[in-house]
Structure formats: structure tokens, C-alpha cells
Write an enzyme that holds these catalytic residues in place. Structure first.
Site, PDB file in Angstrom:
ATOM      1  N   GLY A 127      -2.818  -4.142   8.300  1.00 52.38           N
ATOM      2  CA  GLY A 127      -3.104  -2.930   9.054  1.00 52.38           C
ATOM      3  C   GLY A 127      -4.401  -3.023   9.838  1.00 52.38           C
ATOM      4  O   GLY A 127      -4.495  -2.526  10.967  1.00 52.38           O
ATOM      5  N   ASN A 130      -5.595   8.854   4.767  1.00 50.86           N
ATOM      6  CA  ASN A 130      -5.503   8.058   3.549  1.00 50.86           C
ATOM      7  C   ASN A 130      -6.279   8.654   2.381  1.00 50.86           C
ATOM      8  O   ASN A 130      -6.088   8.267   1.247  1.00 50.86           O
ATOM      9  CB  ASN A 130      -5.986   6.640   3.817  1.00 50.86           C
ATOM     10  CG  ASN A 130      -7.390   6.593   4.378  1.00 50.86           C
ATOM     11  OD1 ASN A 130      -7.681   7.220   5.386  1.00 50.86           O
ATOM     12  ND2 ASN A 130      -8.275   5.878   3.718  1.00 50.86           N
ATOM     13  N   GLN A 184      -0.370   4.841   6.131  1.00 48.10           N
ATOM     14  CA  GLN A 184      -0.043   5.687   4.976  1.00 48.10           C
ATOM     15  C   GLN A 184       1.209   6.535   5.213  1.00 48.10           C
ATOM     16  O   GLN A 184       1.600   7.295   4.341  1.00 48.10           O
ATOM     17  CB  GLN A 184      -1.224   6.596   4.626  1.00 48.10           C
ATOM     18  CG  GLN A 184      -2.454   5.880   4.108  1.00 48.10           C
ATOM     19  CD  GLN A 184      -2.240   5.224   2.735  1.00 48.10           C
ATOM     20  OE1 GLN A 184      -1.243   5.439   2.065  1.00 48.10           O
ATOM     21  NE2 GLN A 184      -3.199   4.400   2.334  1.00 48.10           N
ATOM     22  N   CYS A 222     -11.397   0.441   0.661  1.00 48.77           N
ATOM     23  CA  CYS A 222     -12.286  -0.445   1.397  1.00 48.77           C
ATOM     24  C   CYS A 222     -13.736  -0.002   1.333  1.00 48.77           C
ATOM     25  O   CYS A 222     -14.637  -0.788   1.515  1.00 48.77           O
ATOM     26  CB  CYS A 222     -11.847  -0.551   2.842  1.00 48.77           C
ATOM     27  SG  CYS A 222     -10.114  -0.960   2.976  1.00 48.77           S
ATOM     28  N   SER A 267       1.543  -1.485   7.512  1.00 48.80           N
ATOM     29  CA  SER A 267       1.109  -2.507   6.566  1.00 48.80           C
ATOM     30  C   SER A 267       2.107  -2.603   5.423  1.00 48.80           C
ATOM     31  O   SER A 267       2.589  -1.577   4.927  1.00 48.80           O
ATOM     32  CB  SER A 267      -0.279  -2.130   6.037  1.00 48.80           C
ATOM     33  OG  SER A 267      -0.623  -2.948   4.949  1.00 48.80           O
TER      34      SER A 267
END
Lengths: 386, 392
Positions: free
Chosen positions: A71, A155, A183, A331, A203
Site C-alpha cells: 500500500g 485506519n 482499509q 506504523c 494491499s
């Protein structure tokens, strides 16, 4: 102690059928798709089949799909590509991008980089539910706007953005519209033949597929310079030997989990209801608050603030009890800074300092979420007892 | 049936597939997550980094995981040049680089960099005298591949590094996609600043690569986002394939001297066989001096290489024309032209590449098939005054 994994928005366990679909491409069908002999042709056939399958599910042409490493690469390719294309088309004009304050870092950081490189970026605000207003996006547009980039599903809080309304505005103005749908895949029906979207990032590892594989949908009317140069794979739009097994796995995961989203969502919705009901019973309805939009939301992401328990303490205690949850996007999780999304939603400190993101998946069960609610109640009793 | 296209891609070692499978099943966490499942995944990434660093005798923090060799090359060339832009705008490369380097260089040229392409000699080795002439105070990057992917010539990297010593601003990038796991070397000891590698060339999985970036060398990241890989390369780490890559590199280098010796023996049989077929011309010396152990290159003047590839395939042997990435094209090989080959040779290149576990008997059987194929095709050989060979 078996772990209870409630961090499915960070990444999902791979489905066994996905793994089974991939293994032959690590073993007997290991050819390089660019090779002209039968090993290469076998690999090429697998790639084509996977691409056709994805295109059918997404309602687009196979040639509009560019396979990437994930992604993040898809988002970077769309954003940097749109700016390069605009610069080539209108040299000397300072490109402008419209995005939102609640995007993933894989959109925000490329935008910040472009600001350093001499572009203008408008970060449209969200309301306290995380929702972006389409008219605010429209008001931010300028003649030199080269791209609108808005995520489909947030997200961290699960709010669903008004993509159709924004896309309609983008169409009217002829501005490319990029949607980070990482998402949304598997949660919302992504029909590209109906959505006014020009670029979409996806993704695999968020839908029980492998890590290291993503897609960028790029409408056939667009031509952007690639991110990676080299052997001219992916119709010159992304060089590099194709991750054949991963691409096959992504197609399998999409076939399993991105088609009948209503059935999946119903199961997840039941888990969500159970978790919230049990928490209300254990903590009282005022013991916690759910952030995000009450209606325009997906079922799998639940951002809950437990008043009086700071995020880090609760996460650590949950982890000790075998419950995996998160403070926000994975992340940035390592840093445990206050979430930029919750900040952009202008929520009180009391909410942002105590927020936990639970993200549900098809591997979770009703007894699991009941147990999690009970564990949280126990932790709270322990930590608030003097 | 014998797959002789290991330079295009390799079958992952069964143990590598097993390791990848196990990680996919058991360690699915996101390494950035702070809970136990995430930290287990992170530990695997850390261990893999340490394994590769140990093999290359570099520091773990000097490795950046990427999605492939192409990404490593793009990141090295563009990332280093763009980060060094305030120090100079000149870069040097060769005419025989992989497209992922040469196309990245072309992109830099369009951004205003001055590019010098230093020629190679007839053996395919970069001309050190010309390289020395090209270096100046403005040079920020020199990119020279270690082993040519098409004809297997080993480049004099240590000599290149020595020349660069007088130009401290000039970084040395080496595309090591065909040398990592094949030749014993440490980038740090060779004087390399940036080294690209790809897992699927050393019997690891497709979709994983790495870039060695010497401590202190600044790179402008190409992917921005979650700040993984020390900020040099954002994106959720591909944990299973990173584990598979480390395992493959360990297996490939565990008995590297032995593997090289076995490939040399295989090569010797091929070289002798090719020399005994008058229509064919071996590229490079028969004894393999200066050539990589795992690649044999030859030309068949007057015969289009695709025809030979398909004829050999009917006999059960899978070889290639030039690099897989460009094999769809029918243009003469730029690499062979750069070495001074005439057009009939430059359009007729054939590459044979193999692992250490093929035997000399395998090589002899292949030579027999090659001889048969040449005999089958003999009536089709296009006679040309230019033709370098002298077909009977």
C-alpha cells in the site's frame, strides 16, 4: 495462553487457502514471467490469471492494475506520479494537492515531501467523527490542483469518507482522484466501474493475503511516470521481477474475502456489538467512549477511549493478558505519539490520551471479544484500585 | 529436463520455502506493532538483518530491505544522487548496466545531472583509464555492476574503488544482483558504498531484496510513509520473504568455495563443448578467467537467439537470450555492442546459467543437445559478410 489478536487493521494472519495457492509458485512454477521459455510462460500465465481475477472483482480492466510491493508504494506512486504528470503537462506551474488531515502516513509523508520540493498541499480538516466534508474538499480546489487524495476508510477510527461525492466533484473539474482504499478492501464493495475514482491503493496483507504485495489501480485515461525504472514490467509502469507467488496469493485472498463483503461484515458486526455491549455492562456506559462516525463506518475498526487509563498502560496490560490491540496505525505505533487522526478530530485530551484501536477479523470469535471485555474490566479494577 | 536460466530466476531452496511458509503461518504480526505478536515479527526481521550483515561483514543498520533488486538499484542511484545534489551533479556509469540502473540514470539526466558513460573493453570490463579521466570534483556517484547479468564478466570493483579514493565526494554503487551469494566478498572491504541485491537470484523468494548503504552515506528515500527501515524505505516489512532471503543467502554462502569450484567444472565442460562446435563462439576466455562461475555466454552468428532458445526447449533445456527483463525485444544486445561485437553476434547471444548442484554429466548432455540443435538449424543460418564466425 492463546493470544487474542484484535489488531487486524495492522495486518491479518494469512488464510490457509491463500498460502496453499501460493506454494506452487515457490516450488515448481518458479519461472521469471519475462522469460520466453515454458517456465517463464507458466509464471506469466499465473500472473495474467491473477490480474484478470482481480480486475473482475474490482470492476476494472486488467491493464488498469499495477502490482506493487504494498500500500505504501501504491500511495507514493499515485501521489508523486500525479505531480510529475502535472509538471510535465504544465511546466512552471506550482502543483497543488488536496488531501485530508486524517490520511495514513503513507499519504501524508509523500505530501510533506512534495511541499519541501515546491508543491502546495491543502490538508482538509475532518469533523469530530473523522468525517471529511465533500464541500470542504471542493472549496480547497484551485486551477493548479493536480490531485485529490482522500482515504476511503480511516485506519484508526473506521470512518468512511464520502468518496462518491468527492469523486463527482473531481470528475466535474477534471482533477485526478486518488483513494487510499487499503482499509476498505473486503469491507466495502469496491466497484471501480461505478465509483468516480481514478487511482486506488490496495494491499493484500490487510485481507488475509501476503505481506509485500499491493495494487495501484490507475484508470486507463491516466499516464503517470513510474516509481521504479528498469525492465519495464507492468506495462512500463512498475519495473522489477514480479512477486508471482504474492500476486497469486493476493488474487486468492480477494476471491475469498473481497467479493461477499456483506456476509463478512455481518459476522464482524456481531463481534463488535458483543464487545461494546459487554464493555457497557462491565464498565458502565460512561466508562468509555467510541470515536469515529456512528453511521458512516466499517465494522472492523473500533477506537475506544477508556477514561482514566492511559493508552500505553492499558496496551501493555492487555498484551500481558495475551490481547493484541493498538494505539493507532501500526506504523507509528512504535513511537506512541498522540494519534494525528484523533488530534485532527479535535477530540478532548481525555479521549486522545486513552484511545485504543481494536480491529476485528474473521479469525475472532464471540467468546474472544467477551473475554477481552472482561479482561479490560479486570485491568481497570486493578489499576484504579488504591 | 534441465533449467539453465538461474540468472533470470532460481527455484528457492526447499528449506527456504519451508521457512517462508512457517513464518506466514506462525508469525503474521506487523513488526511495527508493539504487542507480543508484532514484536515476534520484528525479532525475525532483526535476526534476518543480522544474518545477512554477518555474511557480508557489514553492520546490520547498514542494510535496507526492499521489494527487489530493481528497487534497490533505483533507491541507490536516485536516492544517493539526489541526496548529494548540493555537492555536485555528475555521475558515471557503464554501457552494460541492468536497465534498473541505466533507466534510473536516464531519469537523473532529465533532472539535470551530467552523465558520463565510460566504455568497456572487448572483454566487457569497464575501462579504468577512461573512468579515471571521467572523474572530477563534481562527481557524486559512480555506478558499476559487479557481475554482468548477460555475459558474466566480473568487473574490477576493487580497482574502481581505488580510483575513487582520490574523490571523497564520489560514492560507489555496485549492482550486486548477480554476485551476492555467488562470489565471496564484503562490500565494506571492497570499498563499496552502496550494494544492491535480490533474493530470487540466490534461491530466495521473488519480492525481496536489499540495499547495503554504508554508514554515513545519505539517501533520499523514494518511499515515504511509516518510516520503516530507518526512514529510508517505508512500507510494512515483508517478514516471511525477508526471513526467506536471509536463509537463502546463508545456504548459498555456507559452502561457497565448494559451490564455485563445482560451477567452474560445469563451466569448463560447457566452454570446451562450445569451442568444439564451429558455428558457436564462446564469449570470454575458455578458462573462464575474469568471468562469473555461474554464467556462460555464447553467440551463434547468423541465427536469431530466440530460435535457438525454443529449439533447445524442445530438447528439454531452458536457457535464455539476454536478461529476462528485456528478452521480449529483438534488438541487438547493447551490452554486446558495447563490447565491440558486430551485429550478427550481438543479435545472437545466448546465456546459460546454473546452480552448483548440476553435474559435469549434465553439462555434457547439454552440449550434446546443443550440438544437435546447431545441426538442425544449420540450413537456416543466415550468411552475412559481417558475420564474425565462419560457418561451414
Amino acid at each position: 495462553m492463546d493470544a487474542i489478536y484484535l489488531d487486524n487493521a495492522a495486518t491479518t494472519p494469512m488464510h490457509p487457502e491463500v498460502l496453499e495457492a501460493m506454494l506452487p509458485y515457490f516450488r515448481e512454477h518458479y519461472g521469471n514471467p519475462s522469460s520466453i521459455h515454458s517456465f517463464g510462460r507458466d509464471a506469466r500465465t499465473a500472473l495474467n490469471r491473477a490480474r484478470d481475477g482481480m480486475a473482475a472483482i474490482l470492476g476494472c480492466k486488467p491493464g488498469e492494475l499495477i502490482y506493487t510491493s504494498g500500500g505504501t508504494e501504491s500511495n507514493n506512486t499515485a501521489i508523486f506520479g500525479a505531480v510529475s504528470a502535472a509538471q510535465a503537462k504544465r511546466p512552471g506551474v506550482r502543483p497543488h494537492i488536496v488531501t485530508t488531515a486524517v490520511e495514513h502516513h503513507a499519504v501524508l509523508h509523500p505530501c510533506e515531501r512534495l511541499e519541501q520540493l515546491g508543491c502546495d498541499v491543502t490538508y482538509v480538516a475532518a469533523d469530530s467523527s473523522g468525517l471529511v466534508n465533500a464541500s470542504d474538499v471542493e472549496a480547497a480546489l484551485r486551477p493548479e490542483t493536480a490531485l485529490i487524495s482522500v482515504m476511503y476508510v480511516n485506519n484508526e477510527v473506521g470512518t468512511v469518507q464520502p468518496i462518491e461525492a468527492i469523486g463527482t466533484i473531481a470528475r466535474e473539474r477534471g482533477i485526478p482522484f486518488h483513494v487510499d482504499a487499503v482499509q476498505a478492501l473486503g469491507k466495502l464493495p469496491l466497484k471501480l466501474d461505478e465509483l468516480p475514482v481514478d487511482l486506488m491503493s490496495l494491499s493484500a496483507h490487510k485481507i488475509y493475503g501476503p505481506k509485500g504485495v499491493g495494487l495501484l489501480y490507475m484508470r486507463s485515461t491516466l499516464a503517470f511516470p513510474p516509481y521504479l525504472y528498469g525492465g519495464n514490467q507492468e506495462r512500463k509502469r512498475r519495473s522489477g521481477t514480479e512477486n508471482v507467488a504474492g500476486i497469486v496469493g493476493f488474487a486468492k485472498a480477494a476471491q475469498l474475502f473481497a467479493q461477499d463483503v456483506a456476509a463478512n461484515n455481518a459476522a464482524i458486526e456481531r463481534l463488535r456489538d458483543t464487545l461494546l455491549q459487554r464493555l457497557a455492562a462491565a464498565l458502565g456506559p460512561d466508562g468509555f467512549a467510541v470515536s469515529g462516525h456512528p453511521v458512516h463506518r466499517v465494522p472492523h475498526i473500533i477506537n475506544i477511549s477508556f477514561f482514566g487509563l492511559d493508552t500505553e498502560t492499558l496496551l501493555m496490560n492487555l498484551d500481558l493478558e495475551g490481547v493484541a490491540a493498538s494505539s493507532g496505525s501500526a506504523c507509528t505505533a512504535g513511537s506512541l505519539e498522540t494519534s494525528h487522526v484523533l488530534q485532527a478530530m479535535n477530540l478532548p485530551d481525555e479521549v486522545t490520551r486513552t484511545a485504543i484501536r481494536f480491529s476485528l477479523g474473521l479469525g475472532n470469535s464471540i467468546p474472544q471479544v467477551e473475554k477481552v471485555a472482561d479482561i479490560i474490566a479486570t485491568i481497570r479494577r486493578r489499576l484504579t484500585y488504591r | 529436463m534441465l533449467y539453465l536460466d538461474y540468472a533470470a530466476t532460481t527455484p528457492p531452496y526447499p528449506e527456504v520455502v519451508e521457512a517462508v511458509r512457517e513464518v506466514m503461518v506462525r508469525f503474521y504480526g506487523n513488526p511495527s506493532s508493539i504487542h507480543r505478536i508484532g514484536m515476534e515479527a520484528e525479532r525475525l526481521v532483526i535476526q534476518s538483518r543480522e544474518t545477512i550483515a554477518g555474511i557480508l561483514r557489514v553492520k546490520p543498520a547498514e542494510l535496507i530491505f526492499t521489494s527487489c533488486g530493481t528497487e534497490s538499484n533505483n533507491l541507490a542511484v536516485k536516492g544517493a544522487a539526489l541526496a548529494a545534489r548540493n555537492r555536485g551533479n555528475h555521475m558515471i556509469t557503464t554501457p552494460i548496466e541492468h536497465a534498473s540502473v541505466s533507466e534510473s540514470v536516464r531519469q537523473l539526466e532529465s533532472l539535470g545531472f551530467r552523465i558520463t558513460v565510460v566504455p568497456v573493453d572487448e572483454s566487457g570490463a569497464v575501462r579504468l583509464d577512461k573512468l579515471e579521466e571521467a572523474l572530477d570534483a563534481e562527481t557524486v556517484l559512480v555506478s558499476v555492476m559487479h557481475v554482468n547479468n548477460e555475459m558474466g564478466r566480473i568487473q574490477p570493483i576493487a580497482d574502481v574503488a581505488r580510483l575513487l579514493k582520490a574523490y571523497p565526494a564520489a560514492l560507489l554503487h555496485v549492482d550486486g544482483v548477480q554476485s551476492v551469494g555467488k562470489l565471496p566478498f564484503s562490500p565494506a572491504e571492497l570499498g563499496i558504498d552502496l550494494l544492491s541485491a535480490s533474493a530470487h537470484k540466490f534461491r530466495g523468494p521473488k519480492g525481496a531484496g536489499f540495499l547495503y548503504c554504508r554508514e554515513g552515506v545519505r539517501l533520499e528515500p523514494l518511499l515515504a510513509g511509516g518510516g520503516q527501515e530507518g526512514g529510508s524505505r517505508s512500507g510494512t516489512e515483508n517478514v516471511p520473504l525477508i526471513v526467506g532471503m536471509a536463509k537463502a543467502l546463508r545456504m548459498a554462502t555456507d559452502r561457497l568455495d565448494d559451490a564455485i569450484e563445482r560451477k567452474r567444472l560445469f563451466r569448463a565442460v560447457l566452454a570446451e563443448g562450445i569451442a568444439s562446435i564451429p558455428e558457436l563462439r564462446l564469449t570470454g576466455p575458455t578458462d573462464g578467467e575474469g568471468m562469473a562461475p555461474h554464467i556462460v555466454h555464447l553467440t551463434f552468428p547468423g541465427m536469431k537467439s530466440e530460435v535457438v532458445v525454443h529449439a533447445l526447449e524442445r530438447h528439454g533445456y531452458f536457457i535464455s537470450t539476454k536478461s529476462a527483463c528485456s528478452s521480449g525485444e529483438e534488438k541487438p544486445s547493447g551490452t554486446l555492442l558495447a563490447m565491440g561485437f558486430d551485429k550478427p553476434r550481438a543479435v545472437s547471444g545466448l546465456r546459460i546459467s546454473y546452480p552448483e548442484d548440476y553435474t559435469e554429466d549434465d553439462a555434457r548432455r547439454f552440449v550434446t543437445a546443443l550440438r544437435d540443435v546447431v545441426a538442425e538449424l544449420r540450413p537456416m543460418i543466415r550468411k552475412s559478410k559481417q558475420a564474425g564466425g565462419s560457418p561451414r
